[in-house]
Design an enzyme around this catalytic site. Structure first.
Site, PDB file in Angstrom:
ATOM      1  N   GLU A 196       0.835  -1.202   0.000  1.00 36.46           N
ATOM      2  CA  GLU A 196       0.000   0.000   0.000  1.00 36.46           C
ATOM      3  C   GLU A 196       0.873   1.257   0.000  1.00 36.46           C
ATOM      4  O   GLU A 196       0.696   2.155  -0.817  1.00 36.46           O
ATOM      5  CB  GLU A 196      -0.899  -0.020   1.233  1.00 36.46           C
ATOM      6  CG  GLU A 196      -1.772   1.225   1.383  1.00 36.46           C
ATOM      7  CD  GLU A 196      -2.457   1.283   2.731  1.00 36.46           C
ATOM      8  OE1 GLU A 196      -3.461   2.012   2.831  1.00 36.46           O
ATOM      9  OE2 GLU A 196      -2.003   0.618   3.688  1.00 36.46           O
ATOM     10  N   HIS A 197       1.794   1.332   0.947  1.00 33.01           N
ATOM     11  CA  HIS A 197       2.751   2.436   1.035  1.00 33.01           C
ATOM     12  C   HIS A 197       4.146   1.877   0.806  1.00 33.01           C
ATOM     13  O   HIS A 197       4.493   0.840   1.378  1.00 33.01           O
ATOM     14  CB  HIS A 197       2.731   3.096   2.408  1.00 33.01           C
ATOM     15  CG  HIS A 197       1.386   3.542   2.872  1.00 33.01           C
ATOM     16  ND1 HIS A 197       0.610   2.799   3.742  1.00 33.01           N
ATOM     17  CD2 HIS A 197       0.682   4.662   2.592  1.00 33.01           C
ATOM     18  CE1 HIS A 197      -0.519   3.453   3.988  1.00 33.01           C
ATOM     19  NE2 HIS A 197      -0.508   4.580   3.303  1.00 33.01           N
TER      20      HIS A 197
END
Length: 437
Positions: free
Chosen positions: A319-320
């Site tokens: 996601e990040h």
């Protein structure tokens, strides 16, 4: 030399999915059957909330008037950052028309959905930023009606700071609801009479599963479940900052993976040593969440080259994704699977989570392999149109009829035949042999 894991997760993001799916499915079925009464029961049972579901403008003013000016200014600044980035995304899209041949014009329109549902989680923490990330972006896309939901905070209505963020971001309707019951209420149009065309926003595993089950009936942004972080670090990285950033995301919850991918064993070992120390220094709520997340979901892998590190990172599709390494432009050009990318030590996921501008509602569970995060694009429909004169019909109809008959679709072909017969009654055309079987 192949990559080597110094720490392996004992659980995966899918470990708890089956149980969450059963709970979410049962709740959605119950709410669809019994409507608003069921929602109120879940609100009381799960969130100890028996107050009004729809928050009136007067109530918003009353509950937010006492917020300190400095806090309001911070929320307003961050909202404007997100709005500016979303506006730039909207400006990058365009409508067009093209003459594909004489007499045949075609084009595309960009039309926002009519109703967007924005879910703002408030459980362990009051996620102020998720309000403006979703609502302001929907408004930049031109959505006429934005319905926002957030969990009553500690049994006392929506947290005032979240409520103020919803107001500044221009939500049209605000409801004091959380969890699956909030998602269901937006999807089914309960309390508002307006069913959402799309539901966006992060949430826990139950919210993520509810969105997954409703997809098709409504649109969704991404399958945004428990947050994830991966950090790529070479020997130039600061181990203390790397460790702090891993812990910074692990505090989200017990099921939040944190992954370190390093081309330096020394750096990886230093970061691993510091993570438990940093976790132990956190306040109780964050300490509990981060300790469980690192214990069960944390991984550390050492790679022999930056190319191998990029391959491993793309496999995670986090996601990040932070990069603490030399030659940031190489990494920007090479990496392909992530929700949002943070290049260099000077930026960090927390900046993107709160105030820098790009959206923080991002794909999890490797969905970044095929999807980006929330943007104005998610609220827009690309609608195509075409118009032609009879001269253009003459050529297109013949080809369409022949291809239709090659496919065995006689009724399709006859829609072309009827037009040719009407417009050119004295002419003969090759429209292919009729389908008989």
């Amino acid at each position: 030399m192949p990559s080597e894991y110094l720490k392996r997760a004992v659980k995966t993001p899918e470990t708890e999915t089956d149980a969450a799916r059963k709970v979410a499915g049962a709740m959605l079925a119950d709410i669809e059957r019994r409507g608003e009464a069921a929602v109120r029961e879940y609100a009381e049972k799960l969130d100890q909330w028996t107050g009004d579901i729809v928050v009136t403008p007067d109530e918003v003013e009353r509950r937010t008037e006492g917020i300190a000016g400095s806090i309001k200014r911070d929320i307003e600044f961050a909202t404007q950052q997100v709005r500016r980035f979303a506006d730039a995304q909207r400006e990058s899209l365009r409508e067009f028309s093209i003459e594909l041949q004489p007499g045949l014009a075609a084009g595309q329109r960009l039309v926002p959905v009519n109703v967007a549902g924005c879910y703002v989680p408030t459980g362990r923490y009051a996620h102020i930023a998720s309000a403006y990330m979703s609502i302001a972006t929907a408004k930049s896309a031109g959505v006429p009606t934005v319905i926002a939901c957030s969990t009553p905070y500690q049994g006392d209505g929506i947290h005032p700071h979240v409520l103020y963020a919803m107001k500044v971001a221009d939500a049209d309707v605000i409801m004091a609801l959380g969890g699956v019951q909030a998602v269901a209420a937006m999807a089914f149009g309960l309390f508002t009479g307006k069913a959402a065309d799309i539901i966006v926003g992060p949430g826990n595993k139950f919210v993520a599963e509810a969105k997954r089950m409703l997809f098709g009936r409504v649109g969704i942004d991404v399958l945004a479940g428990p947050t994830e972080i991966a950090v790529i670090a070479d020997d130039s990285a600061d181990a203390a900052i790397v460790a702090a950033d891993l812990v910074g995301q692990a505090e989200h919850g017990h099921e939040s993976p944190a992954w370190l991918i390093s081309t330096s064993r020394s750096l990886a070992e230093q970061a691993m040593q510091q993570v438990p120390v940093l976790i132990d220094a956190l306040p109780p709520t964050a300490k509990d969440a981060a300790a469980c997340a690192w214990r069960d979901y944390g991984e550390v892998v050492v790679c022999s080259s930056r190319e191998e590190a990029a391959i491993v990172s793309d496999r995670y599709a986090p996601e990040h994704l932070e990069v603490h390494a030399h030659d940031l432009d190489w990494w920007l050009g090479r990496l392909t699977c992530y929700g949002s990318l943070f290049l260099g030590e000077e930026t960090t996921v927390a900046f993107g989570d709160k105030a820098s501008g790009p959206n923080h509602i991002l794909p999890t569970k490797a969905a970044a392999r095929y999807s980006g995060g929330l943007s104005v694009h998610k609220f827009m429909k690309t609608l195509t149109w075409q118009r032609m004169n009879r001269d253009a019909t003459r050529s297109i109809a013949q080809i369409s009829a022949r291809i239709s008959r090659l496919e065995g679709m006689e009724a399709h072909a006859r829609t072309a035949d009827h037009r040719l017969d009407k417009y050119f009654p004295d002419d003969t055309f090759d429209t292919g042999p009729s389908v008989t079987a």
